[in-house]
Design an enzyme around this catalytic site. Structure first.
Site, short mmCIF file in Angstrom:
data_model
loop_
_atom_site.label_atom_id
_atom_site.label_comp_id
_atom_site.label_asym_id
_atom_site.label_seq_id
_atom_site.Cartn_x
_atom_site.Cartn_y
_atom_site.Cartn_z
N SER A 157 0.86 -1.18 0.00
CA SER A 157 0.00 0.00 0.00
C SER A 157 0.90 1.23 0.00
CB SER A 157 -0.89 0.01 1.25
OG SER A 157 -1.51 1.27 1.43
N TYR A 171 -1.44 0.01 10.35
CA TYR A 171 -1.65 -0.55 9.02
C TYR A 171 -0.46 -0.23 8.12
CZ TYR A 171 -3.56 -0.92 4.27
OH TYR A 171 -3.75 -1.22 2.94
#
Length: 258
Positions: A157, A171
């Site tokens: 990501s 995250y």
């Protein structure tokens, strides 16, 4: 131009081998499953909870002339992942491609307000599970173990580089760990017929990004829009193909310039 018959399609699938996609029942994972089927792979659609959605992806692939099966692959169950890959191989043939796509954002909160359970869950799903899946894949694909090579793609990501939006530092850290792992494993098995790469999506039009992040996309994404799952799937399809035969240890960013 000759139209391919079902026999032609099956021959291509046998030649290309099976692609297993974790988190393949929806969003980016579903798009990857459909795209790899178009490329000629038999596809193992891994799902954690939503069997109905996984079967819908399988039905789409079969309707288009491809071959696919759904498999319950709960990436939280680390000890069972090797068995699940073996189950997929028995049904669809030798593993050729692993796409470790399953992931979670966890709680959107400051680190000092997160529970230990949340932190452990994010790293278990986003970091430990891809490593364990990759371990199982290497033992099947590596020429060192009698395999004929293949490709591993791990989903990262842009949060790995930005640190994540507000409340998503955990995250971001889990995805940053994967980018280091992609680089390290890529070097480790480069001369064993295995290419290891990653894709780092930006804000994609799925149910995963928090509402506030989706709403902010027009301002924070230079292209002024959300990405499409199919755009991520195209990057994965390129990475596992011969068109990327000299690419390993890399993470391709697909983020609209973010």
């Amino acid at each position: 131009m000759r139209v391919m018959s079902n026999d032609d399609t099956r021959d291509i699938e046998r030649a290309k081998g099976m692609a297993l996609v974790t988190g393949g029942s929806r969003g980016i994972g579903a798009a990857i499953c459909r795209r790899l089927a178009e490329e000629g792979h038999a596809v193992a659609v891994g799902y954690g909870r939503n069997a109905e959605a996984a079967q819908a992806v399988v039905a789409d692939i079969r309707a288009a002339g491809g071959r696919a099966e759904a498999f319950h692959i709960d990436v939280n169950e680390l000890d069972a992942l090797d068995d699940r890959i073996a189950e997929a191989e028995r049904a669809l043939g030798r593993l050729a491609v692993l796409v470790a796509n399953a992931g979670i954002t966890g709680d959107t909160a400051r680190v000092d307000e997160q529970s230990l359970d949340n932190i452990e869950s994010v790293f278990r799903v986003n970091a430990l599970a891809p490593i364990v899946c990759a371990k199982a894949a290497v033992r099947r694909l590596s020429t060192r173990h009698g395999g004929s090579g293949g490709s591993i793609v791990i989903m990262s990501s842009v949060a790995a580089r930005t640190g994540g939006a507000g409340g998503m530092a955990t995250y971001g850290a889990s995805k940053g760990a994967m980018e280091t792992f992609i680089l390290g494993l890529g070097k480790e098995v480069a001369d064993e017929g295995i290419r290891v790469n990653g894709v780092a999506p930006g804000i994609i039009d799925t149910d995963m990004p928090p509402d506030e992040l989706r709403e902010a996309a027009e301002n924070v994404v230079p292209m002024r829009r959300l990405g499409k799952p199919e755009e991520i799937a195209d990057a994965v399809a390129w990475l596992v193909s011969e068109r990327a035969s000299f690419v390993t240890g890399e993470c391709v960013t697909v983020s609209g310039g973010r």
